[in-house]
Design an enzyme around this catalytic site. Structure first.
Site, short mmCIF file in Angstrom:
data_model
loop_
_atom_site.label_atom_id
_atom_site.label_comp_id
_atom_site.label_asym_id
_atom_site.label_seq_id
_atom_site.Cartn_x
_atom_site.Cartn_y
_atom_site.Cartn_z
N SER A 253 44.45 14.85 -89.96
CA SER A 253 43.43 15.31 -89.03
C SER A 253 42.64 16.46 -89.65
CB SER A 253 44.07 15.78 -87.73
OG SER A 253 44.71 17.03 -87.95
N LYS A 254 41.63 16.87 -88.93
CA LYS A 254 40.74 17.96 -89.34
C LYS A 254 41.49 19.16 -89.90
CE LYS A 254 36.47 17.26 -89.11
NZ LYS A 254 36.30 17.21 -90.55
#
Ligand code: GLU
Ligand code: ZN
Length: 501
Positions: A253-254
């Site tokens: 994820s980010k």
């Protein structure tokens, strides 16, 4: 032999993520390896979340990666259109057929009724699926419900018993009990198809032979198989590629850094390196080589070497690979790649002059071993293009702060103006000779010179660097360093002294 047709079917609800790019790449590789066809289909039926900007983004990222499609947006093809939003009549027609056959039915339940049903199921400890309230409505019921203004959805009639088997090329036989698959919606009340349904209609209509996609879709596959059966379509082959995890084995994820192809591009990764890296996320060649040119990957790619276990997205490895490509690709190619980055940082204007290109080529040649990304490459060549750098702090302490620094810089200046031919060899000889005369080690002249000319303590060979800068530029910079040492540094050192008292 059967002609392979594969597709990449992104939903345009954001940027192309590295996971999506890996799926696209594997499909593309399989098509290119087999001489088949790679289709790009845009799944834009979620009108709330789909945007034109995302479509453009996905297209530009795929193009940048070099994953060209044989049919799809911009180029069309014999099975078009390739945007699901332009294919709505197919979905309606087939839904009507399913209703006519009794394989699907209209459901008039309101969201509130469905929620109340789910709530009841939760209280009674049952699975919260649709219970089939509208399965056996009579014509009269339907007329009444419609007259009351209710807009129906279309649901598939799923057998309550038995099981649905996904015979996956990668994961083997995966069995799903039908009783966990409720009568799911295929057309929403606004006439839009659901993903599972539109996907089946189109994969069949477009003659797709292999459906290769991320493992998270495996749970959708039994529903899709039920649809193939209800429609009387032949099943395609399924291949679910393993998940991509972050190095800590959580979902990528980010917070693990860049996740979109565009971000990697902007950070100075080369598409060739990213493609090479992505090809190894879940697939492995037979040999031990990891750095592989694309034509070799295409030649060696096969579905039976795709793993079942999750792949780890290790940015450090990607960066290492990228450095390798920066070092090894033809020089002219790296120059072309780094040019827009030099322009972005203002070291070269929008229209590069031949002289700038020549300097860029020569400076990249000297320094590319020291950069793992194009951004880093800009940094390591920057001082060839601008003398407006700061002197590195630790270098200043080491090479400029001692009492003899100014004398050394004067000596170097004289040397630079007096050397007859301004080339690396002559410079090196003269440096050694002068150091000897003065009873110094060559390094005592070399380090301050490097700091004066580049602002740094490390870099390519000093004499090569000097030759490339040229005599005049070296003199200007030595003069600037001398001024700094004589006029600015004493005041700075005094202030620092005071500060520590
Ligand atoms: N639109 C779906 C997605 O982006 C496609 C999945 C599939 O390949 O079937 O996840
Ligand atoms: Zn209902």
């Amino acid at each position: 032999m059967e002609k392979i047709r594969v597709r990449f079917a992104p939903s345009p609800t954001g940027k192309l993520h590295v996971g999506g790019a890996r799926t696209a790449l594997f499909n593309w590789l399989w098509a290119r390896h087999t001489g088949g066809t790679f289709v790009l289909r845009i799944e834009d039926t979620d009108t709330e979340r789909s945007t034109q900007a995302s479509v453009d983004q996905i297209i530009s990222s795929l193009s940048w990666l070099g994953l060209d499609w044989d049919e799809g947006p911009k180029i069309g093809g014999e099975y078009g259109p390739y945007f699901q939003s332009q294919r709505l009549h197919h979905y309606e027609e087939k839904a009507q057929e399913l209703i006519d056959k009794g394989a699907a039915y209209l459901c008039y339940c309101t969201p509130e009724e469905l929620e109340a049903e789910r709530e009841r199921a939760r209280r009674q400890g049952r699975a919260p699926g649709y219970t089939g309230r509208c399965r056996n409505l009579t014509e009269k019921d339907r007329v009444q419900l419609a007259a009351a203004g209710r807009e129906p959805v279309v649901r598939l009639r799923v057998p309550a018993e038995g099981e649905t088997v996904v015979d996956d090329l990668i994961r083997g036989r995966v069995v799903f009990k039908n009783n966990i698959l409720d009568d799911f919606v295929i057309l929403k009340s606004n006439g839009m198809p659901t993903y599972n349904y539109a996907c089946v209609i189109d994969d069949h209509a477009m003659n797709i032979t292999h459906i290769m996609r991320a493992e998270e879709h495996l749970s959708n596959t039994p529903r899709q198989i039920l649809l193939y059966e209800a429609l009387g379509y032949e099943l395609p082959r399924f291949a679910h590629v393993p998940m991509i995890l972050a190095p800590d084995r959580s979902k990528l994820s980010k917070r693990h850094g860049a996740t979109s192809v565009e971000e990697f591009r902007h950070r100075g990764y080369l598409s060739k390196a990213l493609v090479n890296f992505l090809s190894l996320l879940g697939w492995s060649p037979e040999g031990t080589d990891e750095i592989m040119p694309l034509d070799r990957i295409v030649a060696e790619f096969s579905l039976d070497r795709i793993a079942k276990t999750a792949a780890v997205f290790d940015v450090k490895k990607l960066t290492w690979m990228n450095g390798n490509y920066i070092r090894e690709l033809p020089l002219a190619e790296i120059v072309t790649e780094v040019l827009p980055f030099m322009q972005k940082h203002g070291f070269i204007g929008a229209e590069a002059t031949p002289a700038e290109l020549e300097l860029l080529t020569k400076s990249v040649k000297l320094t590319r071993d020291r950069a793992k990304t194009l951004e880093e490459l800009v940094d390591v060549v920057s001082y060839f293009f601008s003398a407006e750098f700061q002197f590195e702090e630790k270098g200043v302490q080491k090479h400029f702060a001692s009492a003899g620094a100014a004398v050394i810089l004067e000596t170097v200046k004289n040397l630079v103006s007096s050397v007859t031919s301004f080339d690396q060899q002559a410079l090196e000889e003269l440096y050694r000779a002068r150091a000897k005369e003065l009873g110094l080690k060559p390094a005592q002249l070399i380090h301050p010179t490097r700091l004066a000319l580049s602002g740094r303590t490390i870099g390519p060979g000093l004499f090569e660097l000097m030759e490339l800068l040229g005599r005049d530029q070296c003199l200007v910079r030595l003069e600037r360093a001398l001024k700094f040492v004589q006029d600015e540094l004493p005041a700075q050192l005094a202030a620092a002294e005071k500060g520590t008292e």
